[in-house]
Write a protein that holds these residues in place. Structure first.
Motif, PDB file in Angstrom:
ATOM      1  N   PHE A 309      38.578  37.136  29.759  1.00 10.39           N
ATOM      2  CA  PHE A 309      40.000  36.824  29.687  1.00 10.39           C
ATOM      3  C   PHE A 309      40.626  36.825  31.079  1.00 10.39           C
ATOM      4  O   PHE A 309      41.412  35.933  31.423  1.00 10.39           O
ATOM      5  CB  PHE A 309      40.699  37.850  28.791  1.00 10.39           C
ATOM      6  CG  PHE A 309      42.181  37.644  28.674  1.00 10.39           C
ATOM      7  CD1 PHE A 309      42.688  36.674  27.825  1.00 10.39           C
ATOM      8  CD2 PHE A 309      43.071  38.414  29.418  1.00 10.39           C
ATOM      9  CE1 PHE A 309      44.059  36.464  27.712  1.00 10.39           C
ATOM     10  CE2 PHE A 309      44.442  38.214  29.314  1.00 10.39           C
ATOM     11  CZ  PHE A 309      44.930  37.235  28.460  1.00 10.39           C
ATOM     12  N   VAL A 310      40.253  37.807  31.912  1.00 16.88           N
ATOM     13  CA  VAL A 310      40.783  37.891  33.276  1.00 16.88           C
ATOM     14  C   VAL A 310      40.344  36.684  34.085  1.00 16.88           C
ATOM     15  O   VAL A 310      41.123  36.109  34.862  1.00 16.88           O
ATOM     16  CB  VAL A 310      40.325  39.195  33.950  1.00 16.88           C
ATOM     17  CG1 VAL A 310      40.764  39.235  35.404  1.00 16.88           C
ATOM     18  CG2 VAL A 310      40.884  40.406  33.204  1.00 16.88           C
ATOM     19  N   ASP A 311      39.099  36.240  33.900  1.00 19.68           N
ATOM     20  CA  ASP A 311      38.593  35.080  34.636  1.00 19.68           C
ATOM     21  C   ASP A 311      39.366  33.817  34.278  1.00 19.68           C
ATOM     22  O   ASP A 311      39.685  32.998  35.153  1.00 19.68           O
ATOM     23  CB  ASP A 311      37.102  34.882  34.343  1.00 19.68           C
ATOM     24  CG  ASP A 311      36.249  36.030  34.899  1.00 19.68           C
ATOM     25  OD1 ASP A 311      36.743  36.728  35.814  1.00 19.68           O
ATOM     26  OD2 ASP A 311      35.126  36.234  34.402  1.00 19.68           O
ATOM     27  N   VAL A 312      39.659  33.656  32.994  1.00 19.18           N
ATOM     28  CA  VAL A 312      40.396  32.469  32.559  1.00 19.18           C
ATOM     29  C   VAL A 312      41.808  32.470  33.142  1.00 19.18           C
ATOM     30  O   VAL A 312      42.292  31.449  33.650  1.00 19.18           O
ATOM     31  CB  VAL A 312      40.460  32.416  31.010  1.00 19.18           C
ATOM     32  CG1 VAL A 312      41.417  31.327  30.553  1.00 19.18           C
ATOM     33  CG2 VAL A 312      39.074  32.179  30.437  1.00 19.18           C
ATOM     34  N   VAL A 313      42.467  33.615  33.111  1.00 21.30           N
ATOM     35  CA  VAL A 313      43.822  33.706  33.654  1.00 21.30           C
ATOM     36  C   VAL A 313      43.817  33.473  35.161  1.00 21.30           C
ATOM     37  O   VAL A 313      44.681  32.767  35.709  1.00 21.30           O
ATOM     38  CB  VAL A 313      44.438  35.080  33.332  1.00 21.30           C
ATOM     39  CG1 VAL A 313      45.790  35.238  34.023  1.00 21.30           C
ATOM     40  CG2 VAL A 313      44.593  35.257  31.824  1.00 21.30           C
ATOM     41  N   SER A 314      42.827  34.033  35.855  1.00 25.02           N
ATOM     42  CA  SER A 314      42.724  33.856  37.303  1.00 25.02           C
ATOM     43  C   SER A 314      42.530  32.384  37.666  1.00 25.02           C
ATOM     44  O   SER A 314      43.121  31.878  38.621  1.00 25.02           O
ATOM     45  CB  SER A 314      41.560  34.681  37.857  1.00 25.02           C
ATOM     46  OG  SER A 314      41.755  36.053  37.613  1.00 25.02           O
ATOM     47  N   ALA A 315      41.687  31.689  36.883  1.00 25.61           N
ATOM     48  CA  ALA A 315      41.460  30.262  37.125  1.00 25.61           C
ATOM     49  C   ALA A 315      42.736  29.460  36.920  1.00 25.61           C
ATOM     50  O   ALA A 315      43.029  28.520  37.676  1.00 25.61           O
ATOM     51  CB  ALA A 315      40.351  29.751  36.206  1.00 25.61           C
ATOM     52  N   GLN A 319      45.464  27.289  39.914  1.00 27.40           N
ATOM     53  CA  GLN A 319      45.927  25.906  39.825  1.00 27.40           C
ATOM     54  C   GLN A 319      47.409  25.781  40.180  1.00 27.40           C
ATOM     55  O   GLN A 319      47.900  24.653  40.376  1.00 27.40           O
ATOM     56  CB  GLN A 319      45.694  25.375  38.398  1.00 27.40           C
ATOM     57  CG  GLN A 319      44.251  25.436  37.940  1.00 27.40           C
ATOM     58  CD  GLN A 319      43.305  24.685  38.854  1.00 27.40           C
ATOM     59  OE1 GLN A 319      43.615  23.566  39.285  1.00 27.40           O
ATOM     60  NE2 GLN A 319      42.183  25.305  39.184  1.00 27.40           N
ATOM     61  N   LEU A 320      48.098  26.909  40.264  1.00 22.87           N
ATOM     62  CA  LEU A 320      49.516  26.882  40.596  1.00 22.87           C
ATOM     63  C   LEU A 320      49.714  26.724  42.102  1.00 22.87           C
ATOM     64  O   LEU A 320      48.840  27.097  42.902  1.00 22.87           O
ATOM     65  CB  LEU A 320      50.186  28.175  40.117  1.00 22.87           C
ATOM     66  CG  LEU A 320      50.157  28.454  38.613  1.00 22.87           C
ATOM     67  CD1 LEU A 320      50.758  29.826  38.323  1.00 22.87           C
ATOM     68  CD2 LEU A 320      50.915  27.376  37.847  1.00 22.87           C
ATOM     69  N   LEU A 324      54.515  29.298  45.005  1.00 27.26           N
ATOM     70  CA  LEU A 324      54.979  29.863  43.741  1.00 27.26           C
ATOM     71  C   LEU A 324      54.227  31.142  43.399  1.00 27.26           C
ATOM     72  O   LEU A 324      54.825  32.144  42.966  1.00 27.26           O
ATOM     73  CB  LEU A 324      54.802  28.844  42.614  1.00 27.26           C
ATOM     74  CG  LEU A 324      55.204  29.319  41.211  1.00 27.26           C
ATOM     75  CD1 LEU A 324      56.678  29.691  41.178  1.00 27.26           C
ATOM     76  CD2 LEU A 324      54.887  28.260  40.164  1.00 27.26           C
ATOM     77  N   VAL A 325      52.907  31.153  43.595  1.00 28.37           N
ATOM     78  CA  VAL A 325      52.098  32.337  43.320  1.00 28.37           C
ATOM     79  C   VAL A 325      52.518  33.490  44.224  1.00 28.37           C
ATOM     80  O   VAL A 325      52.645  34.639  43.779  1.00 28.37           O
ATOM     81  CB  VAL A 325      50.601  32.026  43.511  1.00 28.37           C
ATOM     82  CG1 VAL A 325      49.771  33.298  43.371  1.00 28.37           C
ATOM     83  CG2 VAL A 325      50.146  30.985  42.509  1.00 28.37           C
ATOM     84  N   SER A 326      52.766  33.182  45.514  1.00 29.79           N
ATOM     85  CA  SER A 326      53.176  34.220  46.465  1.00 29.79           C
ATOM     86  C   SER A 326      54.538  34.793  46.084  1.00 29.79           C
ATOM     87  O   SER A 326      54.746  36.017  46.141  1.00 29.79           O
ATOM     88  CB  SER A 326      53.224  33.629  47.876  1.00 29.79           C
ATOM     89  OG  SER A 326      53.668  34.590  48.805  1.00 29.79           O
ATOM     90  N   TYR A 327      55.450  33.905  45.660  1.00 22.99           N
ATOM     91  CA  TYR A 327      56.789  34.364  45.270  1.00 22.99           C
ATOM     92  C   TYR A 327      56.721  35.265  44.041  1.00 22.99           C
ATOM     93  O   TYR A 327      57.336  36.344  44.015  1.00 22.99           O
ATOM     94  CB  TYR A 327      57.666  33.145  44.995  1.00 22.99           C
ATOM     95  CG  TYR A 327      59.000  33.502  44.368  1.00 22.99           C
ATOM     96  CD1 TYR A 327      60.038  34.013  45.143  1.00 22.99           C
ATOM     97  CD2 TYR A 327      59.205  33.331  42.992  1.00 22.99           C
ATOM     98  CE1 TYR A 327      61.252  34.356  44.559  1.00 22.99           C
ATOM     99  CE2 TYR A 327      60.413  33.670  42.410  1.00 22.99           C
ATOM    100  CZ  TYR A 327      61.437  34.189  43.188  1.00 22.99           C
ATOM    101  OH  TYR A 327      62.630  34.527  42.622  1.00 22.99           O
ATOM    102  N   LEU A 328      55.961  34.842  43.028  1.00 20.26           N
ATOM    103  CA  LEU A 328      55.860  35.634  41.810  1.00 20.26           C
ATOM    104  C   LEU A 328      55.143  36.960  42.064  1.00 20.26           C
ATOM    105  O   LEU A 328      55.485  37.981  41.469  1.00 20.26           O
ATOM    106  CB  LEU A 328      55.105  34.851  40.732  1.00 20.26           C
ATOM    107  CG  LEU A 328      55.837  33.609  40.183  1.00 20.26           C
ATOM    108  CD1 LEU A 328      54.941  32.861  39.208  1.00 20.26           C
ATOM    109  CD2 LEU A 328      57.141  34.004  39.509  1.00 20.26           C
ATOM    110  N   SER A 329      54.163  36.950  42.956  1.00 19.38           N
ATOM    111  CA  SER A 329      53.407  38.166  43.243  1.00 19.38           C
ATOM    112  C   SER A 329      54.272  39.220  43.911  1.00 19.38           C
ATOM    113  O   SER A 329      54.126  40.414  43.657  1.00 19.38           O
ATOM    114  CB  SER A 329      52.202  37.837  44.119  1.00 19.38           C
ATOM    115  OG  SER A 329      51.471  39.009  44.437  1.00 19.38           O
ATOM    116  N   ASP A 330      55.190  38.783  44.775  1.00 16.13           N
ATOM    117  CA  ASP A 330      56.048  39.730  45.493  1.00 16.13           C
ATOM    118  C   ASP A 330      57.341  40.049  44.741  1.00 16.13           C
ATOM    119  O   ASP A 330      58.132  40.880  45.190  1.00 16.13           O
ATOM    120  CB  ASP A 330      56.407  39.162  46.870  1.00 16.13           C
ATOM    121  CG  ASP A 330      55.190  39.081  47.783  1.00 16.13           C
ATOM    122  OD1 ASP A 330      54.255  39.878  47.581  1.00 16.13           O
ATOM    123  OD2 ASP A 330      55.163  38.200  48.674  1.00 16.13           O
TER     124      ASP A 330
END
Length: 441
Positions: A309-315, A319-320, A324-330
């Motif tokens: 499940f973690v692998d699927v979410v990470s994949a 793709q984002l 956007l990923v950096s903004y959401l992470s912080d």
């Protein structure tokens, strides 16, 4: 069975109900006036149901403001009315006349169950109150032997039942005996867990109860405006649209309610006694807002999830777009842990608790009746409104003690242990506690 026959005439069996529905639909197609009349009845039913719902909520809020003990009285009153409605279902008046006092036996077992469960749940609160009473020794003796006294009272009722057996009435009497115990086990015992929840913090009574009411309202509104697809044969008016709409609305309202209720100590502080006054405590961390960094929180949660499940979410995350990923992470989010618990309660209230209502629908069909009673205008009997609450009461109790409660000692628990000591041991304990207090002073 005059009462049941009247219900049967006005009610419908499952097959007859389907035939009647088909006939009604045909009539509405052929007769526009009939369709208009049906719509007017729906609107009138909606108005009546809305007014009675608002009145119930207003009364509930007034009792909440009054405090913990009035809420216990409310729970008992509702239980009394539900048990009364169900006792009446299997009553055959002609046979009751041949067995004087038989109804009193049913209520005797009800009050024995009340004595056992209520004292079990509020025993520690009573001990705190009774230590200041001149009758404290008598009450302490009774509470110390509460289980034995309860068993003795039950056996007294059992003996009375056996002595009341009458030739030619055996089957009816044993049927009523089994009926009484089934009602107490299915209706009274589960709903009694709300009594324990009350003293752990009013939020653990109000939030679960409110979620059931919210789900009922949301499902009714969604079904009223968009309902098309039947959900279950036991309850023909229930639709998938109402079921899904009720779920979504309940989850959203759960977070809002939890956020609001957790801000008041009146809602979150446990009550250690049976007083009516103001209450104060240090708020439990689950009721306090915390700031969470989204990236760190998700990483911590992923450690307890299955690797695929973690692998699927990470994949999917890869793709984002990177910004956007950096903004959401912080991103930092303020969140009260009780809101997460409220979501769990909302899911149960929406997906599992409604089956209490479906169970009640099947029960009513077995007796060929529309409602358990007519106590609440637009809603039917008390049992019709609180069949789901009984399931929710036990779940909220088990969930609280499994995932929320902290193993902390209270004054009531300390007194319960102290009652097991002999007098010389109590004096020794008194001296040691005095030494501890003097040392701290």
């Amino acid at each position: 069975m005059k009462h049941v026959r009247r219900r049967f005439v006005n009610g419908e069996t499952e097959d007859d109900g389907q035939d009647a529905t088909d006939r009604d639909e045909t009539d509405r197609e052929d007769n526009p006036a009939s369709a208009q009349e049906t719509q007017q009845k729906r609107v009138q039913s909606f108005k009546t149901r809305t007014i009675s719902t608002v009145a119930m909520i207003a009364g509930f809020l007034a009792i909440i403001y009054s405090g913990h003990v009035p809420l216990v009285v409310l729970v008992f009153s509702l239980q009394f009315l539900m048990v009364k409605e169900l006792f009446m279902l299997a009553r055959v008046a002609q046979k009751d006349l041949e067995i004087p006092g038989f109804r009193a036996q049913q209520w005797y077992f009800f009050f024995v169950a009340t004595f056992y469960l209520y004292l079990r749940f509020i025993k520690n609160n009573l001990l705190v109150e009774l230590t200041s009473s001149k009758y404290s020794a008598v009450f302490a003796w009774m509470l110390k032997r509460h289980t034995l006294i309860s068993y003795s009272l039950y056996m007294a009722g059992f003996v009375m039942f056996v002595l009341s057996l009458k030739r030619g009435m055996y089957l009816y009497q044993f049927g009523q005996y089994a009926w009484t115990h089934m009602i107490l086990m299915i209706i009274f015992v589960p709903s009694s867990f709300f009594v324990s929840n009350i003293f752990e913090g009013l939020i653990w009574l109000i939030l679960p109860s409110a979620l059931i009411i919210t789900n009922d309202i949301m499902a009714y509104l969604a079904g009223f405006f968009w309902g098309r697809t039947p959900l279950i044969k036991l309850s023909p008016k229930k639709t998938w649209e109402g079921f899904i709409g009720g779920f979504l609305g309940t989850v959203i309202c759960a977070m809002i309610l939890a956020n609001i209720l957790s801000r008041f100590k009146w809602m979150t502080c446990p009550r250690q006694d049976l007083s009516f006054g103001a209450i104060d405590c240090t708020p439990d961390p689950i009721y306090v807002a915390h700031s969470y960094r989204v990236g760190t929180t998700l990483q911590s949660l992923s450690e307890g999830l299955p690797s695929p499940f973690v692998d699927v979410v990470s994949a999917a995350v890869r793709q984002l777009p990177r910004p956007l990923v950096s903004y959401l992470s912080d991103l930092h989010v303020s969140f009260r842990p009780i809101e997460g618990h409220a979501i769990v309660l909302a899911i149960f209230a929406s997906l599992v608790a409604p089956f209490g209502g479906f169970f009640g629908s099947g029960f009513k069909r077995a007796f060929k009746m529309k409602d358990f009673g007519d106590t609440i205008p637009g809603h039917g009997g008390v049992t019709d409104r609180f069949d789901c609450q009984m399931i929710m009461a036990m779940f909220a109790y088990l969930y609280y003690w499994s995932f929320v409660a902290h193993p902390e000692a209270s004054v009531g628990e300390a007194l319960e242990v102290a009652l097991r000591l002999e007098n010389y041991q109590l004096l020794e304990l008194w001296g040691k506690l005095g030494n501890v207090l003097l040392g701290e002073g």
